[in-house]
Design an enzyme around this catalytic site. Structure first.
Site, short mmCIF file in Angstrom:
data_model
loop_
_atom_site.label_atom_id
_atom_site.label_comp_id
_atom_site.label_asym_id
_atom_site.label_seq_id
_atom_site.Cartn_x
_atom_site.Cartn_y
_atom_site.Cartn_z
N MET A 58 0.81 -1.22 0.00
CA MET A 58 0.00 0.00 0.00
C MET A 58 0.84 1.28 0.00
O MET A 58 0.47 2.27 -0.62
CB MET A 58 -0.90 0.04 1.25
CG MET A 58 -1.97 -1.03 1.30
SD MET A 58 -3.36 -0.56 0.28
CE MET A 58 -4.49 -1.92 0.63
N ASP A 347 -5.12 1.39 -3.48
CA ASP A 347 -4.10 1.03 -2.50
C ASP A 347 -3.47 2.25 -1.85
O ASP A 347 -2.81 3.03 -2.51
CB ASP A 347 -3.02 0.18 -3.16
CG ASP A 347 -3.59 -1.09 -3.74
OD1 ASP A 347 -4.33 -1.76 -3.02
OD2 ASP A 347 -3.32 -1.38 -4.90
N THR A 348 -3.65 2.37 -0.54
CA THR A 348 -3.06 3.45 0.22
C THR A 348 -3.26 3.16 1.70
O THR A 348 -3.96 2.23 2.07
CB THR A 348 -3.71 4.81 -0.15
OG1 THR A 348 -3.00 5.86 0.47
CG2 THR A 348 -5.16 4.86 0.29
N ILE A 349 -2.62 3.95 2.55
CA ILE A 349 -2.93 3.86 3.98
C ILE A 349 -3.33 5.24 4.46
O ILE A 349 -2.95 6.27 3.89
CB ILE A 349 -1.77 3.30 4.83
CG1 ILE A 349 -0.55 4.25 4.83
CG2 ILE A 349 -1.37 1.92 4.36
CD1 ILE A 349 -0.54 5.25 5.97
N TYR A 365 -1.04 8.39 2.78
CA TYR A 365 0.35 8.06 2.40
C TYR A 365 0.29 6.85 1.47
O TYR A 365 -0.27 5.82 1.84
CB TYR A 365 1.08 7.79 3.71
CG TYR A 365 2.49 7.27 3.69
CD1 TYR A 365 3.44 7.68 2.78
CD2 TYR A 365 2.89 6.37 4.70
CE1 TYR A 365 4.74 7.20 2.84
CE2 TYR A 365 4.19 5.91 4.78
CZ TYR A 365 5.11 6.32 3.84
OH TYR A 365 6.41 5.85 3.91
#
Length: 525
Positions: A58, A347-349, A365
């Site tokens: 991610m 996809d990431t956090i 992020y």
């Protein structure tokens, strides 16, 4: 209040500090940082860096970030743009001449200069209190000693592993296969990078051996990147934008982020009696899907590098929203507008932290697609984002690829405010879904009075291009009725997005909620 006979979770309540994010280790590190005397910014950065080890598919130090944060004394909300530029030698003409209509996702042409580390160093120095060395130590520990792969991470790893190429396969696969749930993932090369950062600051990443390692990996596969591209500095300070929905202000990051899309979408939805609809019914899904098509079409036309976005006021205007709302047929789906922006992602956090002084941080992020470009540096194993795939190759478009330019970004942190006071930092992961997710989340709270956790948990739907994705939480009847209205309905293989939020109550109590679609949690003390 939720039905305690049914599966679910309650909001987490605390008074001294709170973190909500997509992995428990990230949340724990953030809380530990607060207990050590750090403020919300220290905690958010420390937790985010750990998430790059816990969820490397991610995010990571080869990516970008956007940040919103509030000053606990003045209450003012600040924005920071930690997104990178295309290398000076990038050329849309060259790609068009080679026969490309879009930027190849796993090519060096999709790799922009990673700026998250630049942003973290700047914020640590100007906003944090502990110092960079202290907040890097948890990530160094976990990169060195490893973390067990969580269930959702293993699911994503298997789906995205084919992206990995060259030396990235040795560093991000386990004996040639995706890491499985419970296996230990280590990143010793990244631990070395973080140690140098702790000792030398941001220049250790953007000049010298670490930058040389990234440039060599990119040039080896035909990239136009140079050490000068990495060494260059950029202005990261910016001002947030906002819009109101039924008395609640939605604060968003400005372009090149897509936050204006969420404001426009809510302005369109405000022309309808959403509160009078069934929150899980067909009518709401339909109107929301049509509003999303129109808002995202505006995004694709106008949002680009801040120096090239000229129609922001038009996007935020209520007159624009009213005209677009008039195009919606309450009984029939419209065709999806042509998608000019070349790539979206899932996809990431996201991490949010509130400290005892009332500072709120909303930080997102990402390395864009799963495992980014799939290109990793040989020595340190820095996985490089493919954020440049957010550019278009359409000649003359504001978001056309060009050297030194930032692409349109899908990641957006959010905040809610009432009567001029921040009441909730929040974020909804999910790439292109994020503006829709922000609008849906706020509508769940305002239109339907949902508890915070229920507003996060509730089933989601999304008009994603030519299809309308409808989670399994909806009934078959709703899906059939949507199909009868002309929607091409699919049940997505992967749950839509993932949300985190912290409510700041007037009595000083903090309420945290975390999405069960991810592995994470809210923690407080």
């Amino acid at each position: 209040m939720r039905d305690f006979h049914m599966p679910g979770r309650s909001e987490v309540l605390a008074t001294n500090g709170m973190c909500a994010t997509s992995h428990p280790l990230g949340a724990q590190v953030a809380i530990d940082t607060l207990k050590r005397g750090g403020n919300a910014m220290d905690a958010a950065i420390a937790g985010a860096l750990v998430l790059g080890i816990c969820e490397p598919q991610m995010t990571g130090i080869g990516g970008d970030c956007f940040v919103l944060y509030s000053d606990p004394k003045s209450g003012k909300v600040h924005a920071l743009n930690g997104s990178g530029h295309a290398p000076a030698g990038a050329s849309a003409d060259r790609l068009r001449d080679a026969g490309h209509s879009a930027i190849p996702l796993t090519s060096p042409d999709a790799v922009t200069i990673p700026r998250a580390i630049d942003a973290f160093c700047h914020l640590s120095e100007t906003v944090g209190t502990l110092g960079l060395d202290a907040i890097l130590q948890p990530a160094i520990h976990y990169a060195e000693h490893g973390v067990p792969v969580a269930a959702r991470v293993a699911f994503d790893w298997a789906n995205d592993a084919d992206t990995l190429q060259g030396s990235a396969r040795a560093k991000y696969l386990s004996n040639g296969a995706p890491f499985q749930r419970g296996e230990i993932f280590r990143a010793p090369g990244q631990a070395g990078v973080l140690r140098r950062l702790a000792q030398q600051g941001r220049d250790a990443f953007y000049t010298g051996e670490i930058a040389d390692d990234m440039v060599a990996a990119l040039q080896a596969v035909g990239g136009a990147h140079t050490v000068a591209d990495f060494a260059a500095t950029c202005d990261m300070s910016t001002a947030p934008i906002s819009g109101a929905y039924k008395g609640t202000d939605l604060i968003e990051h400005p372009p090149n982020g897509q936050g204006a899309t969420a404001i426009l979408m809510l302005n369109i939805l405000s022309q309808f009696d959403i509160a009078g609809m069934d929150p899980l019914g067909t009518e709401r899904v339909h109107i929301e899907a049509e509003a999303a098509k129109l808002a995202y079409d505006a995004r694709n036309r106008f949002i680009a590098d801040p120096d090239h976005t000229s129609r922001l006021d038009h996007m935020l205007s209520m007159d624009t929203a009213k005209k677009l709302a008039a195009l919606i047929d309450p009984n029939r789906a419209m065709a999806a507008p042509a998608d000019i922006s070349e790539a979206v992602h899932k996809d990431t956090i996201y991490i949010t932290v509130v400290d005892r002084d009332g500072m709120a941080v909303s930080l997102i992020y990402s390395i864009f697609h799963g495992f980014g470009s799939g290109i990793a540096s040989d020595k340190f194993g820095i996985l490089l984002q493919n954020r440049g795939a957010g550019f278009t190759l359409q000649p003359g478009h504001p978001n056309e690829l060009s050297g030194g330019k930032r692409p349109m970004h899908t990641i957006i942190p959010g905040m809610l405010a009432e009567n001029g006071h921040v009441t909730m930092p929040f974020g909804v992961m999910g790439g292109g879904y994020q503006p829709n997710g922000h609008a849906r989340f706020l509508s769940n709270l305002v239109d339907f009075g949902m508890d915070l956790q229920r507003a996060v948990d509730a089933p989601r739907a999304f008009a994603d291009g030519a299809v309308t994705k409808v989670e399994r939480g909806y009934s078959d009847q709703v899906r059939q009725e949507l199909a009868d209205m002309g929607h091409t309905v699919v049940i997505p293989d992967t749950a839509i997005g993932g949300a985190q939020a912290i409510r700041i109550r007037d009595d000083g109590v903090l309420e945290g909620a975390s999405d069960p679609r991810k592995d994470g949690c809210a923690l407080g003390y």
